[in-house]
Design an enzyme around this catalytic site. Structure first.
Site, PDB file in Angstrom:
ATOM      1  N   SER A  12      -0.359   4.461   7.839  1.00 40.04           N
ATOM      2  CA  SER A  12       0.405   5.494   7.176  1.00 40.04           C
ATOM      3  C   SER A  12       1.172   4.988   5.957  1.00 40.04           C
ATOM      4  O   SER A  12       1.700   5.804   5.197  1.00 40.04           O
ATOM      5  CB  SER A  12       1.396   6.125   8.152  1.00 40.04           C
ATOM      6  OG  SER A  12       2.280   5.165   8.636  1.00 40.04           O
ATOM      7  N   LYS A  43       9.093   2.780   1.681  1.00 41.65           N
ATOM      8  CA  LYS A  43       8.293   3.854   2.288  1.00 41.65           C
ATOM      9  C   LYS A  43       9.257   4.998   2.601  1.00 41.65           C
ATOM     10  O   LYS A  43      10.401   4.762   3.035  1.00 41.65           O
ATOM     11  CB  LYS A  43       7.654   3.320   3.567  1.00 41.65           C
ATOM     12  CG  LYS A  43       6.764   4.307   4.307  1.00 41.65           C
ATOM     13  CD  LYS A  43       6.099   3.620   5.506  1.00 41.65           C
ATOM     14  CE  LYS A  43       5.167   4.569   6.240  1.00 41.65           C
ATOM     15  NZ  LYS A  43       4.498   3.925   7.379  1.00 41.65           N
ATOM     16  N   SER A  74      -0.152   0.600  10.783  1.00 43.38           N
ATOM     17  CA  SER A  74       0.160   1.292   9.533  1.00 43.38           C
ATOM     18  C   SER A  74       0.644   0.463   8.358  1.00 43.38           C
ATOM     19  O   SER A  74       0.835   1.002   7.279  1.00 43.38           O
ATOM     20  CB  SER A  74       1.187   2.391   9.798  1.00 43.38           C
ATOM     21  OG  SER A  74       0.607   3.381  10.614  1.00 43.38           O
TER      22      SER A  74
END
Lengths: 486, 480, 117
Positions: free
Chosen positions: A153, A78, A177
């Site tokens: 997210s 990420k 997330s």
């Protein structure tokens, strides 16, 4: 079986057997990314040359009888994890040109174990969002329906794994997330106990809630990765020096005697009916495997979301202050004076949701409001934590749905912040109490995946992974793949 | 000063703790490095980095807390003080707010009437220093050097118990001496390792309510602090007497013009939005730890001073000067040895000629060119009449220049005092015989002429005749 | 004594369980907050922001009803205390590596518009 269809665990076995090389495997994944990456907008940076070099090195090590436990296995990070000499944007215009001078602890550990990094995945800006629509680099699409959000997210990581562009990806979870996007994309997502994985090099959103974890296609894969990522790091004062068990070895015990708690309020009117049904069926599978179901009460459950939306913005408002255009990151052109430098660099660099959370946080910390909001929220947090502790006196794990509905359409919830925030209703409690939690695929609702959510007491990662692994030995949900990406 | 007014002063001292590395990172704290060469990623506030606490600062703060009789908190919290400034990389300073590491304490000073006065210490807390802004050579810009960012500070806050600029300086000096005694700070004001802000207000004598205060900054020497406070007091009194009101503000002291002036509008009152830093955890200090630190406490300045008075029979003023630093006190004790006999003489030499020589050459006591043992040797030769006090000064100079010990120099230069009565008598008789005119004048009443005769004898003996004997003998012979 | 002023400032509002009435924010408050946070808001953004922020604040106001009497605020989910590190210099000079990508640097210094005292 084609390479992209195999799980991380299967790929590891294949590499060990010599069925294929790391270079071949990496190239296969890179071809997948080239083919599908854009349609999903799952990546911000693709590291073709670096990945091949790492794969090459892995093959050499393997030939020499060396190499770590993840030798030559491809993963995605990420874009919230700092990667040395590689663009690290955190999904934001503020860092669109930021080349990190160092590696995050998570990145170091996985690379040291031999992992090959394919690229950096798209994400909600500074991890603030539940739909991956706040990214400066555009929204990520859900591989199950390109008009829908993959969640956030860690939307890019979830989409990449769900579409088989990578067998696994790292993510971060502050209010859900990792788990929420995992549920919406039919993947497994685990958030460990707070302090289990080092936050060093993980760009901070809400320091007392953030944790690094992984998104994979099976519990076994997650166990493999978590074993490498977990552990004490002296560079992170909140890192806990707790022994790391062999999560993979722990997968094979039976679920007989497992006491599963159900929170009655979880299944009330806010939950989509079909989603609720899928979760109930999953619970029956667990029962069939020897688990018992009991009702538990979390009396302060309703306060979870408002508590989170005081604590997280407050900490974030302060964490974001370092982005001022002075030493790194976006700087406004021709600033007239210092005030202009700050306010324009930040005004231009941050998106709407980030600015909103900074302001919310600034407000709740400001003179006259601290006691009523922040201090109160930290007390409520203690109440919520105590609720969980009491519940875990009678159960080993608390189960429920991960999300109130399956994936929603892009653009659906962006108008009203509160509606978006309520998406996190099942996941947030674990962050507030620092508890480990996992989401696993447990059904389909009109062609869209839904997830089963499990929370355990501190350090119960082993138990959570085992429960999902055993569940996955009896079910096939986790093997499903969206048609366009088979 | 106008006696209708009472001055109220509180001091906030920021002292840099003398650790090797920073409070929250492993970068060096050494002074004088090239800009930004000692600012690591943590000091620069890069994305993703985190603070880890230096154990030395906890020890030093604990030692300070014990030394001033304060309470060392068993649990203290680091808090973020949020504001934007270019020398503050994270946009917040890690400090302590509600639960500081030291609470309470006191320091005793001597007030204007010579009485001991207690000055309360409210608290002392740990925080990180900011970087520096540089303006010289830059047109419409400033250059930021973050080497200093992250250096550990101990902020010491006094109660508003001080009532004059002199008391303020006195308190300041006491704290300054203490932190150097404890070896927790080098107290170097020029290098910025000991800084002071003063909160100054006035109120009509007898009024209980405090007047509005001004906070004075940029006070970097004891002298400037005194002048700045005095200026500010006069300014406030004049303002109020003219019908004005003192404004709560920060004022900078301008040492060139000897005035304080308001700092450019510091925005709407600073809302620092303090909250506990979530990257750091509560600092726990056990009773065992506190006792272990207490056991390492050196003899404190006031105690040492009193001991010098009691055991060495020194005057309080002399004892104060000698205990101004541990190094100086140790030097004195080393030279004086046990007992009181040589003590006062040694004290005089240390405070006088030795200090003079050190100052002239810009040296500190640790680099003295005359060792304690050698000074003791010199003083011994005066007290055993080998040389006179006057000759000793020359010997000292020679010792300072590296010519050897007192004995070496006395020998090589043949400076032994002449104490043999017949030898002295011979010279005295000669001088009397050679100066009949002055003899007559002296016998006629001009007593002051004794100096002339002594001078002549000294001249004849190259100053080596024992002055006491010369004096006595001349007086005897001239009056007969 | 002087530090108490700041603590008193904070405690000005009534205690946590007094049930503060729903406070919607006004434009001035929002602009003040934006200033504290050094965020330039375009005129069009301000009205939207006032509305959305007000909704958020109204939403979190429900916390005032929570039963928090005698509850100690959470410092760390696992009640851990601060680890100490040894006082050693472990970081080398990284200036060149980091200033390579800095927005404005001159002779090793970070350059900003003039800082006025």
């Amino acid at each position: 079986m084609e390479l992209h269809v195999q799980t991380l665990t299967e790929l590891k076995a294949g590499l060990d057997r010599g069925d294929f090389s790391s270079v071949e495997l990496t190239q296969a994944m890179q071809a997948r990314i080239a083919q599908h990456g854009e349609s999903l907008n799952a990546f911000i940076t693709i590291m073709d040359d670096a990945a091949l070099a790492a794969a090459q090195l892995a093959d050499e090590k393997r030939a020499a009888g060396d190499g770590g436990v993840l030798n030559g296995l491809p993963i995605v990070h990420k874009d919230i994890f700092c990667t040395r000499d590689v663009l690290t944007t955190c999904g934001s215009r503020m860092l669109e040109n930021f080349i990190s001078p160092y590696d995050a602890s998570v990145v170091e550990r996985l690379s040291d174990a031999g992992a090959v990094v394919l690229g950096k995945s798209n994400m909600d800006e500074f991890a603030m969002g539940s739909s991956n629509e706040t990214s400066y680099f555009g929204p990520v699409k859900n591989p199950w329906d390109l008009d829908r959000s993959p969640g956030g997210s860690s939307g890019g990581s979830a989409a990449a794994v769900a579409a088989r562009l990578a067998p696994a990806a790292t993510g971060t979870d502050t209010g859900g997330s990792i788990r929420q996007p995992a549920a919406l994309t039919n993947t497994v997502g685990i958030k460990p106990t707070y302090g289990r994985v080092s936050r060093y090099g993980m760009i901070a959103f809400a320091s007392s809630l953030d944790q690094a974890g992984v998104i994979t296609r099976s519990a076994a894969d997650a166990a493999l990765l978590l074993g490498v990522m977990a552990g004490f790091d002296e560079r992170d004062s909140t890192s806990v020096d707790h022994p790391v068990p062999d999560y993979v070895a722990g997968l094979e015990a039976s679920l007989k005697g497992l006491r599963v708690g159900i929170v009655r309020q979880h299944f009330d009117s806010g939950l989509d009916h079909a989603t609720g049904e899928a979760v109930r069926e999953a619970l029956q599978v667990l029962q069939a495997q020897g688990a018992t179901l009991t009702e538990v009460d979390l009396p302060n459950l309703d306060y979870c979301v408002p508590t989170y939306y005081v604590v997280a913005p407050a900490e974030c408002s302060s964490n974001m202050s370092r982005f001022d255009g002075v030493r790194f990151g976006r700087r406004a052109d021709n600033p007239e004076d210092l005030l202009d430098l700050y306010s324009r660099s930040r005004g231009e660099g941050f998106g709407e949701e980030v600015k909103r959370r900074i302001m919310t946080g600034t407000y709740v910390l400001s003179a006259g409001y601290y006691d009523a909001y922040y201090l109160q929220a930290q007390k409520v947090r203690q109440l919520i934590s105590d609720d969980f502790r009491k519940a875990f006196e009678s159960v080993d794990v608390i189960a429920g749905p991960t999300t109130p509905t399956p994936a929603f359409k892009l653009g659906d919830k962006t108008d009203d912040p509160i509606t978006m925030y309520l998406n996190d209703i099942y996941t947030i409690g674990a962050n507030l109490a620092g508890l480990p939690a996992i989401s696993a695929p447990c059904g389909m609702v009109q062609g869209l995946p839904v997830g089963l959510h499990l929370v355990g007491p501190h350090w119960a990662e082993e138990s959570l992974l085992r429960t999902v692994h055993q569940y996955q030995s009896q079910t096939d949900w986790h093997r499903a793949c969206p048609e366009a990406f088979r | 000063m106008n006696s209708a007014w009472e001055v109220v002063i509180g001091l906030e001292i920021h002292t840099q703790l003398a650790t090797k590395s920073k409070i929250f990172s492993g970068a060096s704290t050494a002074y004088g490095a090239e800009p930004n060469t000692q600012a690591c990623l943590v000091d620069l506030g890069y994305p993703g980095v985190l603070p880890v606490l230096n154990e030395e600062v906890v020890r030093m703060a604990t030692l300070f807390g014990l030394a001033v009789g304060g309470t060392v908190a068993s649990r203290s919290i680091f808090a973020r003080k949020n504001y934007f400034y270019p020398d503050l990389p994270k946009g917040y300073q890690i400090s302590q707010f509600e639960l500081p590491i030291v609470v309470g304490g006191e320091m005793y000073i001597t007030d204007a009437d010579g009485n001991e006065k207690r000055i309360g210490i409210t608290r002392a807390h740990l925080e990180e220093d900011a970087g520096k802004s540089i303006h010289e050579g830059l047109d419409r810009s400033s250059g930021i050097d973050l080497n200093r960012a992250g250096t550990p500070l101990l902020e010491i806050v006094s109660e508003p118990d001080l009532r004059s600029a002199k008391e303020a300086v006195s308190y300041l000096r006491k704290i300054h001496t203490l932190v150097r005694y404890l070896e927790i700070s080098d107290g170097n004001m020029q290098e910025g390792s000991f800084r002071c802000d003063a909160n100054v207000s006035v109120r009509p004598l007898g009024q209980e309510e405090l007047g509005t205060r001004a906070e004075l900054k940029n006070l970097n020497s004891f002298r400037f602090i005194e002048k700045a406070i005095n200026f500010e007091v006069d300014r406030q009194i004049e303002l109020i007497e003219d019908g004005g009101k003192v404004v709560l503000e920060t004022r900078l002291y301008d040492s060139d013009k000897n005035e304080t002036r308001s700092m450019r509008s510091k925005e709407e009152a600073n809302d620092y939005r303090y909250f506990p830093d979530p990257d750091l955890l509560p600092v726990e200090i056990t009773a065992d730890y506190v006792e272990a630190v207490r056991a390492t406490m050196p003899e404190l300045p006031d105690v040492k001073r009193q001991r010098f008075v009691d055991d060495y029979g020194l005057k309080t003023d002399d004892a104060s000067i000698l205990t101004g630093s541990r190094a100086l006190a140790d030097y004195f004790e080393s030279a004086a040895g046990a007992g009181t006999s040589a003590a006062q003489a040694i004290a005089n030499w240390v405070i006088g000629d030795l200090t003079g020589a050190l100052n002239k050459d810009g040296l500190d006591i640790d680099h003295s060119r005359v060792s304690a043992a050698d000074l003791a040797g010199l003083v011994a030769r005066i007290s055993d009449d080998t040389i006179s006090g006057k000759i000793a000064k020359d010997v000292f100079e020679a010792m300072w220049a590296g010519e050897g010990t007192a004995d070496d120099i006395i020998e090589s230069r043949g400076l032994r005092q002449i104490t043999d009565s017949s030898a002295i008598e011979a010279v005295v008789d000669k001088v009397i015989a050679d100066n009949p005119g002055q003899v007559a004048e002296y016998r006629g009443g001009k007593d002051k002429l004794i100096g002339f005769f002594v001078g002549q004898v000294m001249k004849d003996t190259q100053g080596k005749a024992n002055p006491g004997q010369v004096n006595k003998m001349l007086k005897d012979k001239l009056s007969s | 004594m002087y530090h108490c002023v700041r603590v008193r400032q904070r405690a000005q509002l009534q205690g946590p369980n007094s049930g503060i009435s729903a406070v919607s924010l006004d434009k001035d408050q929002v602009q003040h907050i934006a200033m504290l946070a050094r965020l330039r808001l375009a005129d069009e953004e301000i009205t939207q922001t006032v509305d959305k922020l007000s909704r958020i604040v109204d939403f979190v106001d429900q916390l005032s009803a929570a039963p928090t009497a005698n509850v100690v605020p959470m410092a760390h989910p696992l009640n851990q205390t601060q680890r100490l590190r040894a006082d050693r210099v472990t970081e080398a000079n990284v200036r060149d590596a980091v200033q390579k990508n800095a927005p404005a640097v001159s002779e090793g210094l970070y350059i900003v518009p003039k800082v006025l005292d």
